[in-house]
Write a protein that holds these residues in place. Structure first.
Motif, PDB file in Angstrom:
ATOM      1  N   THR A 142       0.853  -1.186   0.000  1.00 32.05           N
ATOM      2  CA  THR A 142       0.000   0.000   0.000  1.00 32.05           C
ATOM      3  C   THR A 142       0.888   1.234   0.000  1.00 32.05           C
ATOM      4  O   THR A 142       1.887   1.276   0.718  1.00 32.05           O
ATOM      5  CB  THR A 142      -0.897   0.024   1.256  1.00 32.05           C
ATOM      6  OG1 THR A 142      -1.637  -1.204   1.322  1.00 32.05           O
ATOM      7  CG2 THR A 142      -1.860   1.196   1.242  1.00 32.05           C
ATOM      8  N   TRP A 143       0.511   2.218  -0.817  1.00 34.29           N
ATOM      9  CA  TRP A 143       1.250   3.475  -0.798  1.00 34.29           C
ATOM     10  C   TRP A 143       0.295   4.642  -0.951  1.00 34.29           C
ATOM     11  O   TRP A 143      -0.824   4.494  -1.434  1.00 34.29           O
ATOM     12  CB  TRP A 143       2.338   3.518  -1.870  1.00 34.29           C
ATOM     13  CG  TRP A 143       1.878   3.651  -3.293  1.00 34.29           C
ATOM     14  CD1 TRP A 143       1.769   4.809  -4.013  1.00 34.29           C
ATOM     15  CD2 TRP A 143       1.490   2.610  -4.174  1.00 34.29           C
ATOM     16  NE1 TRP A 143       1.334   4.556  -5.294  1.00 34.29           N
ATOM     17  CE2 TRP A 143       1.157   3.191  -5.416  1.00 34.29           C
ATOM     18  CE3 TRP A 143       1.382   1.233  -4.050  1.00 34.29           C
ATOM     19  CZ2 TRP A 143       0.724   2.452  -6.499  1.00 34.29           C
ATOM     20  CZ3 TRP A 143       0.957   0.499  -5.141  1.00 34.29           C
ATOM     21  CH2 TRP A 143       0.639   1.102  -6.334  1.00 34.29           C
ATOM     22  N   MET A 144       0.722   5.805  -0.476  1.00 31.86           N
ATOM     23  CA  MET A 144      -0.052   7.020  -0.583  1.00 31.86           C
ATOM     24  C   MET A 144       0.743   8.017  -1.408  1.00 31.86           C
ATOM     25  O   MET A 144       1.957   8.138  -1.248  1.00 31.86           O
ATOM     26  CB  MET A 144      -0.363   7.623   0.791  1.00 31.86           C
ATOM     27  CG  MET A 144      -1.228   8.848   0.666  1.00 31.86           C
ATOM     28  SD  MET A 144      -1.945   9.550   2.181  1.00 31.86           S
ATOM     29  CE  MET A 144      -0.824   9.114   3.438  1.00 31.86           C
ATOM     30  N   GLU A 145       0.028   8.714  -2.279  1.00 28.50           N
ATOM     31  CA  GLU A 145       0.668   9.740  -3.088  1.00 28.50           C
ATOM     32  C   GLU A 145       0.351  11.109  -2.525  1.00 28.50           C
ATOM     33  O   GLU A 145      -0.530  11.247  -1.671  1.00 28.50           O
ATOM     34  CB  GLU A 145       0.213   9.596  -4.543  1.00 28.50           C
ATOM     35  CG  GLU A 145       0.691   8.268  -5.113  1.00 28.50           C
ATOM     36  CD  GLU A 145       0.303   8.043  -6.557  1.00 28.50           C
ATOM     37  OE1 GLU A 145      -0.345   8.909  -7.170  1.00 28.50           O
ATOM     38  OE2 GLU A 145       0.669   6.968  -7.075  1.00 28.50           O
ATOM     39  N   ASP A 146       1.069  12.115  -2.986  1.00 25.55           N
ATOM     40  CA  ASP A 146       0.942  13.457  -2.421  1.00 25.55           C
ATOM     41  C   ASP A 146      -0.438  14.078  -2.626  1.00 25.55           C
ATOM     42  O   ASP A 146      -0.763  15.068  -1.994  1.00 25.55           O
ATOM     43  CB  ASP A 146       2.035  14.384  -2.958  1.00 25.55           C
ATOM     44  CG  ASP A 146       2.092  14.444  -4.473  1.00 25.55           C
ATOM     45  OD1 ASP A 146       1.466  13.605  -5.142  1.00 25.55           O
ATOM     46  OD2 ASP A 146       2.765  15.352  -4.982  1.00 25.55           O
ATOM     47  N   ASN A 147      -1.284  13.482  -3.451  1.00 25.10           N
ATOM     48  CA  ASN A 147      -2.651  13.968  -3.617  1.00 25.10           C
ATOM     49  C   ASN A 147      -3.598  13.304  -2.617  1.00 25.10           C
ATOM     50  O   ASN A 147      -4.805  13.429  -2.726  1.00 25.10           O
ATOM     51  CB  ASN A 147      -3.131  13.730  -5.049  1.00 25.10           C
ATOM     52  CG  ASN A 147      -3.099  12.265  -5.440  1.00 25.10           C
ATOM     53  OD1 ASN A 147      -2.864  11.388  -4.619  1.00 25.10           O
ATOM     54  ND2 ASN A 147      -3.321  11.990  -6.708  1.00 25.10           N
ATOM     55  N   ALA A 173       9.059  -5.029  -4.756  1.00 26.29           N
ATOM     56  CA  ALA A 173       7.920  -4.224  -4.311  1.00 26.29           C
ATOM     57  C   ALA A 173       8.143  -2.745  -4.629  1.00 26.29           C
ATOM     58  O   ALA A 173       7.266  -2.077  -5.176  1.00 26.29           O
ATOM     59  CB  ALA A 173       7.682  -4.425  -2.817  1.00 26.29           C
ATOM     60  N   VAL A 174       9.314  -2.247  -4.311  1.00 24.94           N
ATOM     61  CA  VAL A 174       9.631  -0.843  -4.584  1.00 24.94           C
ATOM     62  C   VAL A 174       9.585  -0.570  -6.083  1.00 24.94           C
ATOM     63  O   VAL A 174       9.007   0.432  -6.527  1.00 24.94           O
ATOM     64  CB  VAL A 174      11.008  -0.456  -3.991  1.00 24.94           C
ATOM     65  CG1 VAL A 174      11.454   0.912  -4.479  1.00 24.94           C
ATOM     66  CG2 VAL A 174      10.958  -0.500  -2.470  1.00 24.94           C
ATOM     67  N   GLN A 175      10.141  -1.455  -6.885  1.00 28.52           N
ATOM     68  CA  GLN A 175      10.145  -1.254  -8.334  1.00 28.52           C
ATOM     69  C   GLN A 175       8.737  -1.275  -8.910  1.00 28.52           C
ATOM     70  O   GLN A 175       8.394  -0.465  -9.772  1.00 28.52           O
ATOM     71  CB  GLN A 175      11.016  -2.297  -9.033  1.00 28.52           C
ATOM     72  CG  GLN A 175      11.187  -2.022 -10.520  1.00 28.52           C
ATOM     73  CD  GLN A 175      11.822  -0.663 -10.784  1.00 28.52           C
ATOM     74  OE1 GLN A 175      12.876  -0.357 -10.262  1.00 28.52           O
ATOM     75  NE2 GLN A 175      11.161   0.153 -11.591  1.00 28.52           N
ATOM     76  N   MET A 176       7.897  -2.171  -8.425  1.00 25.02           N
ATOM     77  CA  MET A 176       6.525  -2.239  -8.925  1.00 25.02           C
ATOM     78  C   MET A 176       5.740  -0.980  -8.576  1.00 25.02           C
ATOM     79  O   MET A 176       4.961  -0.471  -9.387  1.00 25.02           O
ATOM     80  CB  MET A 176       5.826  -3.496  -8.406  1.00 25.02           C
ATOM     81  CG  MET A 176       6.343  -4.768  -9.056  1.00 25.02           C
ATOM     82  SD  MET A 176       5.536  -6.266  -8.435  1.00 25.02           S
ATOM     83  CE  MET A 176       3.930  -6.107  -9.230  1.00 25.02           C
ATOM     84  N   VAL A 177       5.945  -0.456  -7.358  1.00 20.11           N
ATOM     85  CA  VAL A 177       5.287   0.797  -6.972  1.00 20.11           C
ATOM     86  C   VAL A 177       5.788   1.924  -7.867  1.00 20.11           C
ATOM     87  O   VAL A 177       5.000   2.708  -8.404  1.00 20.11           O
ATOM     88  CB  VAL A 177       5.514   1.116  -5.478  1.00 20.11           C
ATOM     89  CG1 VAL A 177       5.072   2.538  -5.151  1.00 20.11           C
ATOM     90  CG2 VAL A 177       4.784   0.108  -4.604  1.00 20.11           C
ATOM     91  N   ARG A 178       7.086   2.012  -8.054  1.00 19.91           N
ATOM     92  CA  ARG A 178       7.658   3.068  -8.913  1.00 19.91           C
ATOM     93  C   ARG A 178       7.098   2.977 -10.337  1.00 19.91           C
ATOM     94  O   ARG A 178       6.774   3.995 -10.946  1.00 19.91           O
ATOM     95  CB  ARG A 178       9.173   2.979  -8.949  1.00 19.91           C
ATOM     96  CG  ARG A 178       9.839   3.367  -7.632  1.00 19.91           C
ATOM     97  CD  ARG A 178      11.352   3.257  -7.710  1.00 19.91           C
ATOM     98  NE  ARG A 178      11.902   4.156  -8.714  1.00 19.91           N
ATOM     99  CZ  ARG A 178      12.239   5.423  -8.495  1.00 19.91           C
ATOM    100  NH1 ARG A 178      12.079   5.945  -7.296  1.00 19.91           N
ATOM    101  NH2 ARG A 178      12.739   6.158  -9.462  1.00 19.91           N
ATOM    102  N   ASP A 179       6.952   1.769 -10.854  1.00 14.17           N
ATOM    103  CA  ASP A 179       6.396   1.584 -12.197  1.00 14.17           C
ATOM    104  C   ASP A 179       4.955   2.098 -12.273  1.00 14.17           C
ATOM    105  O   ASP A 179       4.573   2.765 -13.237  1.00 14.17           O
ATOM    106  CB  ASP A 179       6.443   0.115 -12.618  1.00 14.17           C
ATOM    107  CG  ASP A 179       7.854  -0.395 -12.867  1.00 14.17           C
ATOM    108  OD1 ASP A 179       8.803   0.421 -12.946  1.00 14.17           O
ATOM    109  OD2 ASP A 179       8.018  -1.635 -12.959  1.00 14.17           O
ATOM    110  N   GLU A 180       4.150   1.780 -11.258  1.00 16.18           N
ATOM    111  CA  GLU A 180       2.762   2.238 -11.231  1.00 16.18           C
ATOM    112  C   GLU A 180       2.680   3.761 -11.125  1.00 16.18           C
ATOM    113  O   GLU A 180       1.875   4.400 -11.806  1.00 16.18           O
ATOM    114  CB  GLU A 180       1.996   1.587 -10.076  1.00 16.18           C
ATOM    115  CG  GLU A 180       1.707   0.125 -10.281  1.00 16.18           C
ATOM    116  CD  GLU A 180       0.794  -0.122 -11.478  1.00 16.18           C
ATOM    117  OE1 GLU A 180      -0.214   0.595 -11.643  1.00 16.18           O
ATOM    118  OE2 GLU A 180       1.099  -1.035 -12.265  1.00 16.18           O
ATOM    119  N   VAL A 181       3.502   4.348 -10.255  1.00 15.28           N
ATOM    120  CA  VAL A 181       3.508   5.802 -10.089  1.00 15.28           C
ATOM    121  C   VAL A 181       3.952   6.470 -11.392  1.00 15.28           C
ATOM    122  O   VAL A 181       3.370   7.472 -11.826  1.00 15.28           O
ATOM    123  CB  VAL A 181       4.406   6.220  -8.908  1.00 15.28           C
ATOM    124  CG1 VAL A 181       4.563   7.732  -8.839  1.00 15.28           C
ATOM    125  CG2 VAL A 181       3.825   5.693  -7.595  1.00 15.28           C
TER     126      VAL A 181
END
Length: 76
Positions: free
Chosen positions: A30-35, A53-61
């Motif tokens: 789970t991650w939260m973005e600045d919005n 996990a970090v790479q997959m989040v970065r790819d989605e962002v």
């Protein structure tokens, strides 16, 4: 490309919710973005690593950042 700041807020191993993975576990990331929007993704435990996990989040962002800030007008 727009700028998005994000923070990974949770990494939890849990029983898989996918019917085809019954009896197996997944990692819920789970991650939260600045919005202030919250996003999640699942990684099968047998494929999990913290680096993945970090790479997959970065790819989605990154996918969303391509259109963040885009404005337009339709009609007239």
């Amino acid at each position: 490309m727009g700028k998005i700041i994000y923070k990974i807020t949770e990494d939890r191993e849990m029983p898989s919710l996918a019917p085809e993975r019954a009896g197996k576990t997944d990692h819920l990331i789970t991650w939260m973005e600045d919005n202030a929007r919250i996003y999640q993704l699942y990684i099968p435990s047998e494929e999990y690593s913290s680096a993945k996990a970090v790479q997959m989040v970065r790819d989605e962002v990154t996918k969303r950042a391509r259109v963040v800030g885009e404005e337009g007008e339709i009609g007239g």
